[in-house]
Design an enzyme around this catalytic site. Structure first.
Site, PDB file in Angstrom:
ATOM      1  N   ILE D  51       1.361  -1.391   0.375  1.00  0.00           N
ATOM      2  CA  ILE D  51       0.219  -0.079   0.152  1.00  0.00           C
ATOM      3  C   ILE D  51       0.857   1.367   0.220  1.00  0.00           C
ATOM      4  O   ILE D  51       2.056   0.870   0.707  1.00  0.00           O
ATOM      5  CB  ILE D  51      -0.706  -0.102   1.194  1.00  0.00           C
ATOM      6  CG1 ILE D  51      -2.238  -1.206   1.322  1.00  0.00           C
ATOM      7  CG2 ILE D  51      -2.106   1.509   1.413  1.00  0.00           C
ATOM      8  CD1 ILE D  51      -2.879  -1.358   2.233  1.00  0.00           C
ATOM      9  N   GLU D  52       0.334   1.984  -0.845  1.00  0.00           N
ATOM     10  CA  GLU D  52       1.277   3.252  -1.318  1.00  0.00           C
ATOM     11  C   GLU D  52       1.542   4.055   0.282  1.00  0.00           C
ATOM     12  O   GLU D  52       2.741   4.993  -0.003  1.00  0.00           O
ATOM     13  CB  GLU D  52       0.064   3.943  -1.814  1.00  0.00           C
ATOM     14  CG  GLU D  52       0.683   5.592  -2.250  1.00  0.00           C
ATOM     15  CD  GLU D  52      -0.275   6.172  -3.494  1.00  0.00           C
ATOM     16  OE1 GLU D  52      -1.265   5.512  -3.307  1.00  0.00           O
ATOM     17  OE2 GLU D  52      -0.094   7.388  -3.294  1.00  0.00           O
TER      18      GLU D  52
END
Lengths: 310, 256, 310, 256
Positions: D51-52
């Protein structure tokens, strides 16, 4: 290389850095390029942002990878003339930022867009003390001319790469979990881009949830992410990102975001003027500000954070 | 000279005096680390020691002096352990004020050789350990101070191999090579303190240690030394300075 | 870019990686470029080095920032044809490595020298997935032609910088403090260059002092330095760096270094042949190997480590 | 079509089916994250979600779905938190097999616009939030899958602004731009599954969801769609797939 000369000229002391929000924020000058740590509504240095706005700074450039309400407040207060970012709004449920649209579409604020990695690499290159780092991102997109991204040829393979330019902020503002009085800072959970931002900037201002004895830092030196000699001013500010989150300590106050967004939907920019009066210009101190939310609310957010990270 | 201190003690004391307070110093193990620790305890309490093994702000434990820059003794009570590459990058960024170094061979321009003696690089007569971080420290710190024993075989006209670039061929040779920062400011030896002519960048005598004559220095130097406009005499080590050093290294592992 | 294709083609699994030293070391092929984690006599993956030598690998290139006895053993065993390093010997008290001098001066081993930072940046560039990173080190020195360092022009300022080339090892060998069975690795104390080496290599072999439940890793995710999907083989090896050190767990056995160096001073390379027989080829397992030092010796070194890091 | 599932559920189910086991996926919040979590619980137990916000291997807690990629809900029980820049660098190095993305505007070559609508970049008619990590994900992952609602206003002949480069102008335009890796392999919408012609890189229909006709798709698409040699029909979501999704998002915050 001017950026390096600026650092060379400055004292890199292992001495005490502890001071007040007022004194720390006073080191920001009109027209400065300010980089804020954290990401979106996580570990945003809101106490420093608030104090900078209270001191009515003008013509600032705010640099942050993903911008949230801190960016909206700086636009609405007329403090920021330019923003350099990869994304700006509050979050999915609240749609596209109306404040951003108002200011960018009307031209009162310039929005310079970089990809998230490219912006991270701009800080990384500066932290490394080099004018650029090569990368394989942003190529071919219409973002290239926006920030003036150049390319570079790999002297070994001849391949063309993006040359992501270093970004050296005048001032970095960060919020961390703990620090000793000498400014040795530790962060729990995700680190975002704070360490690179600190090393990239000419002046570094830090707020910490907790000031701990030097011994506690020295007991876990592998948890320190910013060394004291990089820090210029340190302020002890519990709940220093509220209503944004601080990993493990308090979850973001989504209810508050909801009320804030609803007011803007209802009354547009007038709602922001009221918000600034109530939350920024009104309460003289950060604890007066926190009182507007109330101890129960803070305790609830702290409980939610513990549930998620236990 | 019947001194009440050893050559290593004198080196450490004079080295320590080069460091100002509120600064950072990249220090190797042995005499450089002792010099930094001495400065910290005496006149520079806000000095930060940075060690090659990825170590920031350690407090050296008396009697447990590190043998390498990569061990727990060097990291004792450190404030940060950023990893080796990132530690050097702090220097490249401009956060390191001083670099302390030694060197097997040094020439009139402050170039240092720790790689090979004789023959060519690939088939040397004598293979030395190599640069380690020396090349990086001399390239990236704001100011580099070399601490070394003063021997004719070390002080040569031209090093066999430039492992760590001082002023290269003198004048603005260093800048032309792309090294736009720093440089060697001082060479502190067992005989005196040496600097470099601001124009030609050739080594010159700036101070002589107690009881040392210019002739004696020339005897032990393999190239023609310039002289500073005024040659000072080094203040002898004080009892206080020596006491601190001897507490740090009671077994005299590095103090000789 | 072949290095990236190699990674793309490989499974990046969150599955179990636990296996034996024999199986892990068997993934090394003759002629491979091997990068070893740790630094000098700290966290050296000696159990893996020993097993690679037992499997009589040939024509290897060993890459390590500062090399110590592991490099001497690989030279003496005829396993390494080339070393890429910034420095090699044991440590100040034991002088210049006689084994290195013997092999490099006679030409049986090629020693390619890079500055410490440059070697670190070679791993960093590879870990970043780019063919080079710019730097301000190594310029002007006689080291430039040794490894074929090129320069690059900054497209923004026109400045000339060193272009430090990425180094993509075939195999990375690392020793860490703890990992879960999925290969999520955590390191205490100084991290050296292990994380970059792991991301740079095509195949990653790890030994861990301790295998912990997944939950322990997930409780402190901010301490993980190598993610499981990067790791190909994991082996549980307590005292896996001995007689080298492991931060907080055991100090380097300087007495052993002394005996080892004294034997070489007395009998030259013959002493190494004996050492290899006694410590490498002789004892079938790592615990047999540790028995040569004895539990008391290990306990003493563990106590010394606790004293220094408590 | 009187389906027993919502459009978002169908998107998540079909998206999940695109992911193989023993792989890594860069997933945004909302439907992409639900799709990845579904794949993990169903057929890809050894899938790693990235996840970013600088988060690797989280386990999403049912009922506590993250609103952003930068909060504790997204990091719940993660295995590693490397920081944002280093997380993207894992993708640049080649460790990320899949990228899941959405997009305000998408064109026939899979280019995506999330920056500006109308006017020019500096004075747009409508300023959108921006790329975030979308440009990086589409540039650096081995394979990118776009998940989006299928509306004519979104599926345009040419995006106003190329925020995230798909196949650019088609053919080898992407490679020529220096994007030597990856590309958009599939566009999963509420109406069907789309791919790209291997030569021209123009979008083509590859499968239609249950009860959806080709005409209906054309009606909702602002450019001429090519057709794959054989157009399949999407397997309807199974009760099992829907049950898992509904457990993950009981408040139906993202499932509609």
């Amino acid at each position: 290389m001017a950026a390096r000369r600026r650092l060379e000229a400055k004292a890199k002391s292992a001495g005490e850095k502890l001071t007040s929000l007022e004194d720390a924020a006073a080191r920001v000058r009109d027209g400065d390029v300010i980089a804020a740590g954290g990401c979106l509504y996580s570990r945003t240095p809101l106490a420093l942002v608030r104090e900078i706005l209270r001191q009515r700074r003008q013509g600032l450039t705010l640099v942050r990878n993903l911008m949230c309400t801190e960016g909206e407040l700086m636009m609405a207060a007329g403090a920021a003339r330019r923003v350099v970012t990869a994304w700006m709004s509050i979050g999915l449920p609240w749609g596209v930022s109306k404040v951003m649209r108002e200011h960018v579409e009307s031209g009162t604020v310039v929005m310079e867009e970089w990809s998230h990695l490219a912006l991270g690499l701009r800080f990384r290159a500066a932290a490394m003390g080099v004018p650029f780092v090569p990368a394989l991102t942003m190529l071919g997109s219409d973002l290239v001319p926006v920030g003036g991204l150049q390319t570079v040829r790999d002297p070994y393979t001849g391949a063309t790469l993006a040359a992501v330019p270093a970004l050296f902020p005048d001032v970095a503002i960060l919020h961390v979990h703990r620090a000793d009085v000498f400014g040795n800072c530790q962060i729990d959970g995700y680190r975002h881009m704070d360490a690179d931002i600190a090393a990239a900037a000419a002046t570094v201002l830090v707020t910490a949830e907790e000031i701990v004895p030097e011994e506690e830092i020295r007991r876990h030196p592998d948890r320190t992410v910013v060394p004291g000699f990089v820090v210029d001013a340190l302020v002890h500010v519990p709940f220093g990102s509220y209503p944004h989150e601080c990993y493990g300590l308090y979850e973001a106050d989504f209810d508050h975001f909801g009320e804030y967004a609803a007011a803007i939907d209802a009354r547009g920019m007038r709602a922001l003027a009221d918000y600034l009066d109530r939350y920024v210009y009104g309460p003289p101190t950060w604890s007066d500000y926190l009182d507007l939310f109330g101890g129960e609310r803070l305790a609830r957010q702290a409980r939610l954070a513990r549930e998620l990270t236990a | 000279m019947s001194a009440s201190w050893t050559a290593a003690e004198l080196l450490a004391v004079v080295g320590a005096r080069q460091l100002r307070d509120d600064t950072t110093v990249f220090a190797g193990v042995g005499v450089p680390l002792l010099a930094a620790a001495l400065a910290q305890q005496r006149h520079a309490p806000r000095l930060t020691m940075v060690i090659e093994g990825g170590i920031i702000g350690p407090r050296i434990r008396p009697g447990r002096l590190p043998i390498s820059t990569n061990e727990m003794r060097a990291a004792h009570r450190a404030t940060m352990l950023p990893g080796i590459t990132d530690t050097f990058l702090f220097a490249q960024r401009g956060f390191l004020d001083y670099g302390f170094m030694g060197g097997a061979q040094i020439d009139r321009y402050g170039n240092i050789n720790t790689s090979v003696l004789g023959g060519d690089y690939w088939r040397p007569k004598v293979r030395l350990p190599g640069t380690g971080g020396a090349n990086d420290i001399i390239s990236l710190c704001r100011e580099v101070i070399i601490l070394t024993v003063h021997e004719r075989r070390r002080f040569v006209e031209r090093v066999d191999f430039v492992t760590s670039p001082g002023w290269l061929d003198g004048d603005d040779g260093r800048r032309r090579a792309g090294l736009v920062f720093g440089g060697v400011s001082r060479v502190v030896t067992t005989l005196g303190i040496f600097g470099f002519d601001p124009e030609t960048r050739r080594m010159r005598v700036e101070a002589l240690h107690p009881g040392v004559t210019l002739d004696r220095v020339r005897e032990h130097t393999g190239f023609e030394l310039l002289e500073a406009p005024r040659i000072a005499e080094t203040e002898p080590p004080t009892g206080d300075e020596l006491a601190i050093l001897r507490t740090l290294d009671p077994e005299r592992r590095f103090l000789g």
